[in-house]
Scaffold this motif. Structure first.
Motif, mmCIF file in Angstrom:
data_model
loop_
_atom_site.group_PDB
_atom_site.id
_atom_site.type_symbol
_atom_site.label_atom_id
_atom_site.label_comp_id
_atom_site.label_asym_id
_atom_site.label_seq_id
_atom_site.Cartn_x
_atom_site.Cartn_y
_atom_site.Cartn_z
ATOM 1 N N GLY A 234 46.076 30.740 34.593
ATOM 2 C CA GLY A 234 46.065 31.706 33.492
ATOM 3 C C GLY A 234 44.673 32.186 33.157
ATOM 4 N N SER B 169 43.139 34.254 36.010
ATOM 5 C CA SER B 169 43.757 35.583 36.073
ATOM 6 C C SER B 169 43.270 36.476 34.944
ATOM 7 N N VAL B 170 43.255 35.920 33.722
ATOM 8 C CA VAL B 170 42.827 36.717 32.563
ATOM 9 C C VAL B 170 41.394 37.204 32.738
ATOM 10 N N THR B 171 40.489 36.290 33.083
ATOM 11 C CA THR B 171 39.076 36.667 33.189
ATOM 12 C C THR B 171 38.825 37.653 34.326
ATOM 13 N N THR C 87 44.158 47.019 29.409
ATOM 14 C CA THR C 87 43.564 45.691 29.250
ATOM 15 C C THR C 87 44.459 44.796 28.407
ATOM 16 N N GLY D 166 46.322 41.626 29.881
ATOM 17 C CA GLY D 166 46.015 40.342 29.262
ATOM 18 C C GLY D 166 47.263 39.660 28.739
ATOM 19 N N VAL E 270 49.333 38.352 31.790
ATOM 20 C CA VAL E 270 48.716 37.191 32.435
ATOM 21 C C VAL E 270 48.724 35.978 31.503
ATOM 22 N N ALA E 271 48.685 36.214 30.176
ATOM 23 C CA ALA E 271 48.683 35.107 29.211
ATOM 24 C C ALA E 271 49.967 34.289 29.282
ATOM 25 N N ALA F 186 35.471 37.324 26.587
ATOM 26 C CA ALA F 186 36.579 36.832 27.403
ATOM 27 C C ALA F 186 36.419 35.335 27.695
ATOM 28 N N SER G 240 39.074 32.709 26.320
ATOM 29 C CA SER G 240 39.805 31.859 27.262
ATOM 30 C C SER G 240 39.709 30.389 26.867
#
Length: 411
Positions: A34, A37-39, A283, A287, A290-291, A376, A380
């Motif tokens: 997670g 992927s997010v970053t 975005t 986000g 992916v979260a 970010a 995270s």
């Protein structure tokens, strides 16, 4: 005292994680995926956005275009000659639109350009006014720029870009040489740096450019359509500038309140704002999608922690029997869940940074400016810690409420 308890609890949590390395790794896998992927998604979108905005900036964020156009309902009834922008209208905009810093008329008169035996057809030849240099931020690297005298006297002078020197095999310093443009000899008075065009605005190979005074272009191309390019005092005044220009042109053209505009106005800032809005939306959506990995990872952690409570029931009973308070037991399991999530988050950040470096290395990906923003990183890690708190709370509460006698009887 409190610090000692916290350190002991942290030590116990790390000991438990090290004792079950494989299980801990699999438990944290959802968090790792997670966060990575997010970053990486945020970095990619940020890099793409920065690249696009830099192209906008090079093109000119404060530019406005004004041109004549026949309204749809009047096509076939109204002559194009009647709607084209006239010099008096251009000057009225300059004098009566406070949000306009400067304005130039433009005429495109592409034609044949000759130098000795070298003849090029379809070369971009444009009539401009002296203000064009500041609006386009294109100044002379050799020789001089156009002056008001060139404009007033309709001089047969021109400026070329560096690419034209190469294509027409001119001297390294061509100032004082001449080119034959549409059958007339023009003296080269200056050289402009060649401006590269980004992919968003056509891209491709840079071509030769020839610029002549606007009045000279009008003299030999009486039926050419002039349009205007203006520079705003500030990008945020885009809407004010459009309203001012519209008021000036409608008044000068005597248009009734119900009549359609016989001109068009466009500001680049409008597209920048639209792009920023779309980029922010993408975005947020990316986000959010992916979260879900973090949510799945959190559920996995809760499940494993509940199993851990069952496996360590006798240990918990023994600790309670020797005086450990429920709050200490709760804190230990909660810290264990948080540490597990934070370790997963840190590993995810490292993997995310690796993915960013790979994206930056991709050719023609327009991601050279991709980087993980500080917000970010903190988000995270904060989300990882919050996941540990939320999904570790139930197992921790269960552990803290175990009856010590029943726990000691557990096989």
């Amino acid at each position: 005292m409190l610090a000692r308890i916290v350190l002991q609890t942290l030590g116990l949590a790390l000991t438990q994680i090290r004792a079950n390395k494989v299980r801990s790794s699999l438990t944290a896998l959802g968090i790792i995926i997670g966060v990575a992927s997010v970053t990486s998604v945020v970095a990619a979108l940020g890099g793409f956005r920065a690249n696009v905005l830099s192209e906008f900036e090079s093109f000119g964020a404060k530019k406005m275009w004004v041109w004549g156009q026949v309204p749809r309902e009047l096509r076939g009834k109204l002559s194009w000659e009647l709607v084209k922008i006239k010099p008096a209208e251009r000057d009225a905009i300059r004098d009566n639109a406070p949000s306009i810093a400067r304005i130039t008329g433009l005429i495109d008169v592409s034609g044949t350009v000759q130098r000795g035996q070298i003849v090029k057809t379809g070369v971009r030849v444009t009539g401009v006014q002296p203000a064009w240099h500041d609006i386009e931020s294109r100044h002379a690297v050799m020789g001089r720029e156009f002056s008001s005298i060139d404009e007033e006297n309709r001089r047969l002078v021109c400026m070329i870009n560096e690419k034209a020197i190469e294509e027409f095999r001119l001297d390294a310093d061509p100032v004082g040489d001449s080119l034959i443009v549409a059958g007339r000899r023009y003296l080269i008075v200056g050289v402009l740096e060649t401006k590269s065009v980004g992919a968003m605005f056509g891209g491709g190979e840079t071509l030769s450019e020839v610029y002549i005074p606007l009045s000279t272009a009008q003299k030999f191309n009486q039926f050419a359509f002039m349009y205007c390019m203006a520079q705003l005092t500030e990008p945020k005044k885009a809407e004010e500038a459009k309203a001012e220009v519209r008021f000036v042109l409608r008044k000068m053209r005597g248009l009734k309140p119900t009549a359609s505009d016989t001109f068009g106005i466009e500001v680049l800032q409008k597209f920048i704002d639209q792009f920023n809005g779309v980029a922010a939306g993408i975005t947020a959506i990316a986000g959010g999608v992916v979260a879900i990995s973090l949510l799945v990872g959190g559920i996995g952690i809760m499940n494993i922690m509940l199993v851990s409570v069952s496996e360590r029931t006798r240990e918990i009973g023994l600790r309670k029997a020797v005086g450990a308070k429920p709050s200490i037991i709760l804190t230990q399991f909660l810290v264990e869940a948080i540490v597990l999530c934070l370790v997963g988050g840190l590993i995810g950040l490292v993997i995310g940074q690796g993915l960013v470096l790979l994206m930056k290395a991709l050719p023609n990906a327009s991601l050279s400016k991709a980087s993980i923003p500080p917000w970010a990183i903190f988000l995270s890690l904060g989300f990882s810690a919050a996941t540990g708190v939320i999904f570790g709370m139930l197992p921790a509460i269960k552990a803290s409420r175990l009856d010590p006698i029943e726990a000691l009887r557990h096989a």
